[in-house]
Design a protein around this motif. Structure first.
Motif: not given
Length: 249
Positions: A203-208
């Protein structure tokens, strides 16, 4: 400007006991309302890309994320809404997701795990069987969208906080992120009281920004971290959405 994709807020955990879920010692939530209060406190203390502003809207993932989002939004005096989500479960093992569907503000998204799909096809599960799962869950998504998203306001140009009661694989959250971005969200922050480290890596790569209270290396099922974790009903979701500020405000 490069986004800060590694913003995680750690909140000291309480001490809890062992109960029906073989609950791990060290972190315990009373129920989804308790989770909402704690998430709100973590968001209020967040800075950088996770900063909450007066234009932020809090969206709960249907269904279990909506009660958490409603409490958090009320604590922060922010509008609340919902994102329709459905997990695409592996035939015979529905708890394992090979992808997910999401809908928000008239936009839809679908995510799949291509590595897992290849493994499933290689194991003899026909593609038509996976297509049947997608069709069935699309029907369920249609129902959620018509039931829970009728009064949801626009998210275009606004910071969005996506809230769930816990994150196990991250499949539905990934689809929700894609859906709100397609709907024009200015910034996407994801939050949950507990999550698996593997899901957070995805998720780190997808969310701000990511605001999570507890991410134990020995993650158990989401319900293991709650004293009370009943199935969330349609009536409860509607009540939560009806009691909060509408996301169009």
């Amino acid at each position: 400007m490069e986004r800060d994709r590694n913003h995680i807020v750690a909140v000291p955990a309480d001490t809890g006991g062992m109960e029906a879920f073989h609950r791990p010692a060290g972190f315990e939530l009373a129920d989804r309302a308790d989770a909402g209060h704690r998430v709100a406190a973590a968001l209020a203390d967040s800075r950088g890309p996770a900063t909450v502003t007066p234009t932020t809207v809090v969206l709960g993932l249907c269904r279990g994320g909506v009660p958490v989002a409603a409490v958090a939004a009320a604590d922060l005096d922010l509008p609340v809404g919902a994102v329709a989500t459905r997990k695409l479960g592996v035939p015979g093992h529905p708890e394992v997701a090979f992808g997910a569907l999401a809908a928000c503000a008239g936009r839809r998204a679908r995510t799949t795990d291509p590595v897992l799909v290849d493994r499933l096809l290689g194991s003899g599960i026909p593609g038509s069987r996976l297509d049947q799962v997608v069709a069935a869950e699309t029907t369920a998504l249609n129902r959620q969208e018509s039931l829970f998203l009728r009064t949801s306001g626009p998210v275009a140009g606004r910071p969005v906080v996506l809230c769930d009661d816990g994150i196990a694989t991250g499949a539905t959250m990934l689809a929700a992120i894609d859906a709100v971005r397609a709907a024009g969200a200015d910034r996407v922050v994801i939050t949950a009281p507990v999550a698996s480290p593997d899901a957070l890596d995805r998720l780190r790569a997808a969310a701000d920004a990511v605001v999570v209270l507890h991410a134990p290396a020995d993650f158990h099922a989401v319900g293991a971290y709650y004293r009370e974790f009943p199935q969330c009903t349609d009536a409860e979701v509607l009540a939560c959405l009806g009691s909060g500020r509408e996301s169009g405000r």
